[in-house]
Design a protein around this motif. Structure first.
Motif, short mmCIF file in Angstrom:
data_model
loop_
_atom_site.label_atom_id
_atom_site.label_comp_id
_atom_site.label_asym_id
_atom_site.label_seq_id
_atom_site.Cartn_x
_atom_site.Cartn_y
_atom_site.Cartn_z
N TYR A 113 31.44 -6.47 0.37
CA TYR A 113 29.89 -6.60 0.40
C TYR A 113 29.34 -6.09 1.73
O TYR A 113 28.23 -5.78 1.98
CB TYR A 113 29.29 -7.62 -0.07
N SER A 122 31.59 -19.68 -6.22
CA SER A 122 32.58 -18.71 -6.58
C SER A 122 33.08 -17.65 -5.34
O SER A 122 31.95 -17.18 -4.63
CB SER A 122 32.39 -17.78 -7.98
N ASN A 123 34.19 -17.36 -5.18
CA ASN A 123 34.65 -16.20 -4.26
C ASN A 123 34.48 -14.86 -4.74
O ASN A 123 34.88 -13.86 -4.24
CB ASN A 123 36.09 -16.31 -4.04
N LEU A 124 33.73 -14.58 -5.96
CA LEU A 124 33.10 -13.42 -6.44
C LEU A 124 31.66 -13.42 -5.86
O LEU A 124 31.04 -12.23 -6.00
CB LEU A 124 32.99 -13.62 -8.14
N ASP A 125 31.08 -14.39 -5.27
CA ASP A 125 29.65 -14.07 -4.61
C ASP A 125 29.61 -13.51 -3.32
O ASP A 125 30.65 -13.51 -2.53
CB ASP A 125 29.32 -15.49 -4.27
N ASP A 126 28.81 -12.63 -3.46
CA ASP A 126 28.59 -11.69 -2.39
C ASP A 126 28.27 -12.21 -1.03
O ASP A 126 28.90 -12.14 0.12
CB ASP A 126 27.60 -10.55 -2.29
N ARG A 131 31.07 -11.75 1.87
CA ARG A 131 32.02 -11.25 1.20
C ARG A 131 32.48 -9.91 1.87
O ARG A 131 31.79 -8.91 1.99
CB ARG A 131 32.08 -11.08 -0.30
N VAL A 165 40.33 -14.42 -1.01
CA VAL A 165 39.19 -13.67 -0.70
C VAL A 165 38.76 -13.66 0.61
O VAL A 165 38.27 -14.78 1.23
CB VAL A 165 38.00 -13.68 -1.71
#
Length: 119
Positions: A68, A10-14, A65, A114
């Protein structure tokens, strides 16, 4: 039911490992599910862009990311010994500036809107 055997990315992963992206793409290539086809297209775009900048894409590159990145850099510097772990309380480190200095060695890539950094 969709392909759930591979770990979702996911593009939420750091932090993302390029080998996980490659494995997920391979797992999704036989799908007929519309949502998974969209995921496949997004991951293929990421892999194409990032592999242009990362010589070791197939062997394992790290995507960090952007939000992060400062934390990642400070942990990395501590791990390699460039930043002592037990800095006295009265010494201040400009973590943002340090991360910006190191950022020049990284390239920005887009993962579904992202920004991630890869060296």
């Amino acid at each position: 039911m969709g392909i759930l055997t591979q770990t979702a990315i996911s593009n939420l992963d750091d932090v993302i490992d390029s080998r996980d992206v490659i494995e997920r793409i391979e797992a999704l290539q036989e799908t007929s599910d519309p949502e998974e086809k969209e995921e496949l297209e997004i991951l293929e775009e990421l892999a194409e862009e990032a592999s242009n900048y990362a010589a070791d894409w197939v062997y394992g590159e790290t995507l960090i990311r952007e939000s992060y990145f400062t934390e990642y850099v400070m942990e990395m510097l501590s791990d390699i010994g460039d930043l002592p772990r037990d800095i006295p309380w009265y010494i201040e480190i400009d973590e943002e500036k340090t991360a910006e200095n190191i950022k020049q060695d990284y390239t920005e890539v887009d993962y579904d809107g992202v920004t991630y950094l890869i060296s």
